[in-house]
Design a protein around this motif. Sequence first.
Motif, PDB file in Angstrom:
ATOM      1  N   CYS A   5       0.838  -1.202   0.000  1.00  7.59           N
ATOM      2  CA  CYS A   5       0.000   0.000   0.000  1.00  7.59           C
ATOM      3  C   CYS A   5       0.873   1.253   0.000  1.00  7.59           C
ATOM      4  O   CYS A   5       1.849   1.352   0.749  1.00  7.59           O
ATOM      5  CB  CYS A   5      -0.908  -0.011   1.227  1.00  7.59           C
ATOM      6  SG  CYS A   5      -1.972   1.450   1.375  1.00  7.59           S
TER       7      CYS A   5
ATOM      8  N   CYS B 255      -2.455   6.147  -0.706  1.00  2.00           N
ATOM      9  CA  CYS B 255      -3.085   7.218  -1.488  1.00  2.00           C
ATOM     10  C   CYS B 255      -4.477   7.584  -0.961  1.00  2.00           C
ATOM     11  O   CYS B 255      -4.950   8.686  -1.175  1.00  2.00           O
ATOM     12  CB  CYS B 255      -3.148   6.853  -2.969  1.00  2.00           C
ATOM     13  SG  CYS B 255      -4.376   5.612  -3.392  1.00  2.00           S
TER      14      CYS B 255
ATOM     15  N   LEU C 193      -7.416   6.381  -1.886  1.00  2.00           N
ATOM     16  CA  LEU C 193      -8.508   6.257  -2.846  1.00  2.00           C
ATOM     17  C   LEU C 193      -9.557   5.245  -2.395  1.00  2.00           C
ATOM     18  O   LEU C 193     -10.758   5.494  -2.522  1.00  2.00           O
ATOM     19  CB  LEU C 193      -7.968   5.884  -4.221  1.00  2.00           C
ATOM     20  CG  LEU C 193      -8.989   5.780  -5.353  1.00  2.00           C
ATOM     21  CD1 LEU C 193      -9.658   7.128  -5.591  1.00  2.00           C
ATOM     22  CD2 LEU C 193      -8.320   5.292  -6.621  1.00  2.00           C
TER      23      LEU C 193
ATOM     24  N   CYS D  12      -7.382   0.689  -7.414  1.00  2.15           N
ATOM     25  CA  CYS D  12      -6.177   0.797  -6.594  1.00  2.15           C
ATOM     26  C   CYS D  12      -4.953   0.956  -7.508  1.00  2.15           C
ATOM     27  O   CYS D  12      -4.710   0.100  -8.357  1.00  2.15           O
ATOM     28  CB  CYS D  12      -6.010  -0.441  -5.710  1.00  2.15           C
ATOM     29  SG  CYS D  12      -4.493  -0.430  -4.739  1.00  2.15           S
TER      30      CYS D  12
END
Length: 62
Positions: free
Chosen positions: A10, A13, A15, A53
Amino acid sequence: MKVTIDRSGCIGCGLCAETCPEVFRMNEDGKAEVYAQPDKDCENTAAEAAENCPVAVIKAKE
């Protein structure tokens, strides 16, 4: 549907947490986490978060 995230990849971000806050949230370390599995009402948005993603670390399986 079962949703998982590989937190080691990861990039934080955010999102996924923006797209589906019912399933994802940002942890204190700045990375996303799955804190609840999607119910029928948010399966589509959880799948959308996985598809969008940028590092493809989210998996959404039926």
